[in-house]
Design a protein around this motif. Structure first.
Motif, PDB file in Angstrom:
ATOM      1  N   LEU A  66      25.671  -9.703   7.158  1.00  0.00           N
ATOM      2  CA  LEU A  66      23.824  -8.807   7.717  1.00  0.00           C
ATOM      3  C   LEU A  66      23.516  -8.237   8.431  1.00  0.00           C
ATOM      4  O   LEU A  66      23.190  -7.499   8.924  1.00  0.00           O
ATOM      5  CB  LEU A  66      23.553  -9.454   6.331  1.00  0.00           C
ATOM      6  CG  LEU A  66      23.495  -9.346   4.834  1.00  0.00           C
ATOM      7  CD1 LEU A  66      23.053 -10.276   4.586  1.00  0.00           C
ATOM      8  CD2 LEU A  66      24.061  -8.153   3.834  1.00  0.00           C
ATOM      9  N   LYS A  67      24.361  -9.251  10.132  1.00  0.00           N
ATOM     10  CA  LYS A  67      23.820  -8.690  11.314  1.00  0.00           C
ATOM     11  C   LYS A  67      22.355  -8.650  11.412  1.00  0.00           C
ATOM     12  O   LYS A  67      21.608  -8.379  11.325  1.00  0.00           O
ATOM     13  CB  LYS A  67      23.939  -7.679  11.595  1.00  0.00           C
ATOM     14  CG  LYS A  67      25.104  -6.945  11.953  1.00  0.00           C
ATOM     15  CD  LYS A  67      26.631  -8.140  12.345  1.00  0.00           C
ATOM     16  CE  LYS A  67      27.808  -7.693  11.984  1.00  0.00           C
ATOM     17  NZ  LYS A  67      28.662  -8.874  13.101  1.00  0.00           N
ATOM     18  N   GLU A  68      22.048  -9.740  10.960  1.00  0.00           N
ATOM     19  CA  GLU A  68      20.125 -10.176  10.182  1.00  0.00           C
ATOM     20  C   GLU A  68      20.100 -11.797  10.502  1.00  0.00           C
ATOM     21  O   GLU A  68      20.852 -12.853  10.907  1.00  0.00           O
ATOM     22  CB  GLU A  68      19.480 -10.128   9.433  1.00  0.00           C
ATOM     23  CG  GLU A  68      19.799  -8.882   8.909  1.00  0.00           C
ATOM     24  CD  GLU A  68      19.636  -8.080   7.315  1.00  0.00           C
ATOM     25  OE1 GLU A  68      18.982  -9.086   6.404  1.00  0.00           O
ATOM     26  OE2 GLU A  68      19.161  -7.129   6.825  1.00  0.00           O
TER      27      GLU A  68
ATOM     28  N   GLY B 269      24.526 -14.724   7.761  1.00  0.00           N
ATOM     29  CA  GLY B 269      24.266 -13.780   8.729  1.00  0.00           C
ATOM     30  C   GLY B 269      24.656 -12.418   9.635  1.00  0.00           C
ATOM     31  O   GLY B 269      24.834 -12.018  10.006  1.00  0.00           O
TER      32      GLY B 269
ATOM     33  N   SER C 114      18.925 -16.398   6.719  1.00  0.00           N
ATOM     34  CA  SER C 114      17.545 -17.196   6.040  1.00  0.00           C
ATOM     35  C   SER C 114      17.777 -18.356   5.596  1.00  0.00           C
ATOM     36  O   SER C 114      16.070 -18.762   4.422  1.00  0.00           O
ATOM     37  CB  SER C 114      18.046 -16.195   4.752  1.00  0.00           C
ATOM     38  OG  SER C 114      19.377 -16.873   4.102  1.00  0.00           O
TER      39      SER C 114
END
Length: 592
Positions: A98-100, A95, A103
């Protein structure tokens, strides 16, 4: 003075955080300055077992280090845990990289101590040290590589909680005997409230690190200690007297364990002999996936192997008269002292597996099957073929004579058999109900015997879909799985100009896809035994002795080349076990 104490406490926390980061293998190449910077910005907190660290889809707030305890990873759409995060491991790195959004969800499998290194600290360190970002990227790549292999081998069960149903149960004696069985496989620690009630999560973590197995003895009530035991356990064993009145266990115990991926199983203690009907009564009070009967020491050893996933599951294929070769295979396994802890099968294999599950000896199985299959032809009660060539009454009558009204739930060994569900086009697994009913469905050869109707389902011979159900056995995870395939050879149908009949054609037709399905199932077996039976026809019931001998000779030779198979040995005496039981019993007596 208060300021001095506060500064000393802060310094202690800083040293502890540095030690935790230094012990993390993924940060092994970090220089001391980077570790100090990480420790200075880290936030330390406790996470009780069952609590969620972060949810799938949540915004990343940093990277976490497990200082003590264990975490589980649950991917969206998956019923089971897909990975486990152990002591001194990182989680949440993807996280941040990826700066997302996250998951997957992560929850505590143990009472855990966590270090959070926030995003702002990570960003500042990454700007100064490329080694740090590279270390986390490598960690992320390794985990991605493991997930792509699609074999997330989760850790075997190591920590167990025994929860008695009442104070009348000799839980001290049972726990001590069970630990004696565990000791034969590895270092084991027995823990009860007198030793552990005042300790921290770090102490529990240390106990687990020092041992291969840990067994916690809980109270029969919903005490804080009972909940603590269940929070720590990979498997919760509910203990009940088979002859007692079924009463529910403390509310929330089993449910909480199941939510975080722990197994919940039932052990029924019998007084010298198996009490028929006890399992059905107790399963209503404890709807668990698996249950075990404990009558004697052999049952206790089987339970210990099953709990630690060191058991041996035996799967027997269909194959008509060739199925008698299974009797020879079983005899060879028993002579070689290979334990048979779980049995399952399809078609004729299910009939023989049921005999093993009941506990019949080699001699008794031969006597029973000889009189039912050799002394009489089981498939010659012919009728006008509206549905099948035979009425099926003769097979049903023979099965009833041999198995009576035995219930699958009451069998000494865990057992399953399979049939083919024509309504759904899928395999039907039989794990409950009358043994006769399950076997009648499993041997209902399409066109030869009428199908079995169960509600809207139409059930026929399991060989039609899955003749060697190794996958079913693997789903129960007993440990090592042995497959015995007696339908693997080329069939002798019509060879040498011999005349064939319609029953032979139908039986061979029902197994026409056996080679393809057996090949797929064979890959799932740890050991596959394939006795040479090309000269035994599916309907040659009089080849009984010849098939048994072929299976025995083949299996005996094969077992000599398989030294890795577990073997039963004489149980070794455990020094001090009686004094340990006495002390545990004294503590329990004082408590109640």
């Amino acid at each position: 003075m208060a300021l001095d104490e506060e500064q000393a406490g802060a310094a202690h926390e800083m040293r502890r955080a540095i030690d935790c980061l230094r012990d993390c293998a993924d940060l092994a190449e970090m220089d001391p300055a980077t570790l100090e910077a990480l420790a200075a910005g880290a936030v330390h907190f406790s996470l009780p077992a069952g609590s969620v660290l972060f949810e799938s889809g949540s915004a990343p707030d940093g990277v976490y280090l497990v200082a003590s305890g264990r975490l589980g990873v649950k991917t969206l759409g998956q019923a089971r845990l897909t990975a486990e995060i152990e002591h001194n491991e990182l989680v949440g790195e993807a996280g941040w990289l990826l700066k997302e959004p996250r998951s997957a969800a992560v929850l505590a499998l143990r009472d855990s101590e966590i270090l959070l290194v926030p995003n702002c600290v990570l960003d500042a360190i990454a700007a100064q040290s490329s080694h740090f970002s590279l270390a986390l990227a490598r960690l992320c790549a390794r985990r991605l590589h493991r997930s792509n292999r699609q074999d997330p081998a989760l850790k075997r069960a190591r920590v167990f909680a025994i929860v008695p149903n009442s104070i009348e149960i000799d839980v001290a004696g049972f726990a001590t005997r069970l630990v004696a069985e565990f000791v034969r496989a590895g270092r084991t620690e027995l823990v009860w409230d007198a030793r552990a009630s005042t300790h921290t999560a770090a102490w529990f973590n240390r106990i687990e690190e020092l041992n291969d197995y840990v067994v916690y003895v809980a109270d029969p009530s919903a005490s804080g200690w009972t909940r603590q035991c269940c929070r720590q356990a990979d498997a919760v064993l509910l203990l009940a007297p088979a002859g007692g009145r079924p009463n529910p266990w403390p509310g929330g115990i089993a449910e909480a364990a199941l939510e975080r991926g722990a197994r919940v199983e039932l052990a029924l203690l019998h007084d010298e002999r198996l009490e028929i009907g006890a399992a059905a009564r107790w399963l209503q009070a404890a709807p668990v996936a698996s249950h075990h009967h404990v009558v004697d020491t052999a049952d206790l050893g089987r339970l210990a192997r099953f709990l630690t996933r060191r058991g041996v599951g035996l799967v027997l294929s269909g194959g008509g008269a060739r199925g008698f070769a299974h009797l020879g295979v079983i005899r060879a396994l028993r002579e070689a002292c290979v334990p048979i802890d779980f049995v399952g099968g399809s078609s004729i294999g299910s009939i023989i597996a049921a005999g093993v599950a009941i506990g019949w000896s080699d001699e008794e199985m031969q006597l029973r099957y000889r009189r039912s299959f050799v002394a009489t032809n089981p498939v010659n009660d012919y009728t006008f073929p509206w549905v099948a060539l035979t009425r099926g009454h003769k097979v049903a009558r023979l099965l009833q004579r041999e198995y009576g009204d035995a219930m699958i739930e009451d069998l000494r060994r865990p057992f399953f058999c399979v049939s083919a569900n024509l309504t759904t086009g899928r395999v039907a697994e039989h794990r409950a109900g009358r043994v006769v009913d399950a076997l009648r469905a499993s041997v209902a050869i399409p066109g030869v015997m009428p199908p079995v109707h169960r509600g809207e389902d139409v059930l026929v011979d399991g060989a039609a879909i899955n003749n060697l159900p190794v996958d079913i056995m693997q789903s129960h995870a007993p440990g090592l799985v042995i497959g015995s395939d007696v339908g693997a050879d080329r069939f002798a149908l019509g060879r040498g100009g011999r005349r064939i009949n319609i029953i032979q054609i139908l039986m061979h037709s029902s197994m026409i896809n056996h080679a393809q399905s057996a090949a797929a199932q064979a890959k799932l077996a740890d050991v596959l035994l394939k006795p040479p039976l090309a000269n035994v026809d599916l309907l040659n019931w009089r080849a009984f002795d010849r098939a048994i001998q072929a299976g025995y000779e083949y299996a005996r030779a094969a077992l000599e080349t398989l030294p890795q198979l577990p073997r039963l040995t004489t149980p070794a005496a455990r020094p001090g076990s009686s004094s340990l039981a006495a002390e545990l019993q004294r503590r329990l007596a004082a408590q109640f």
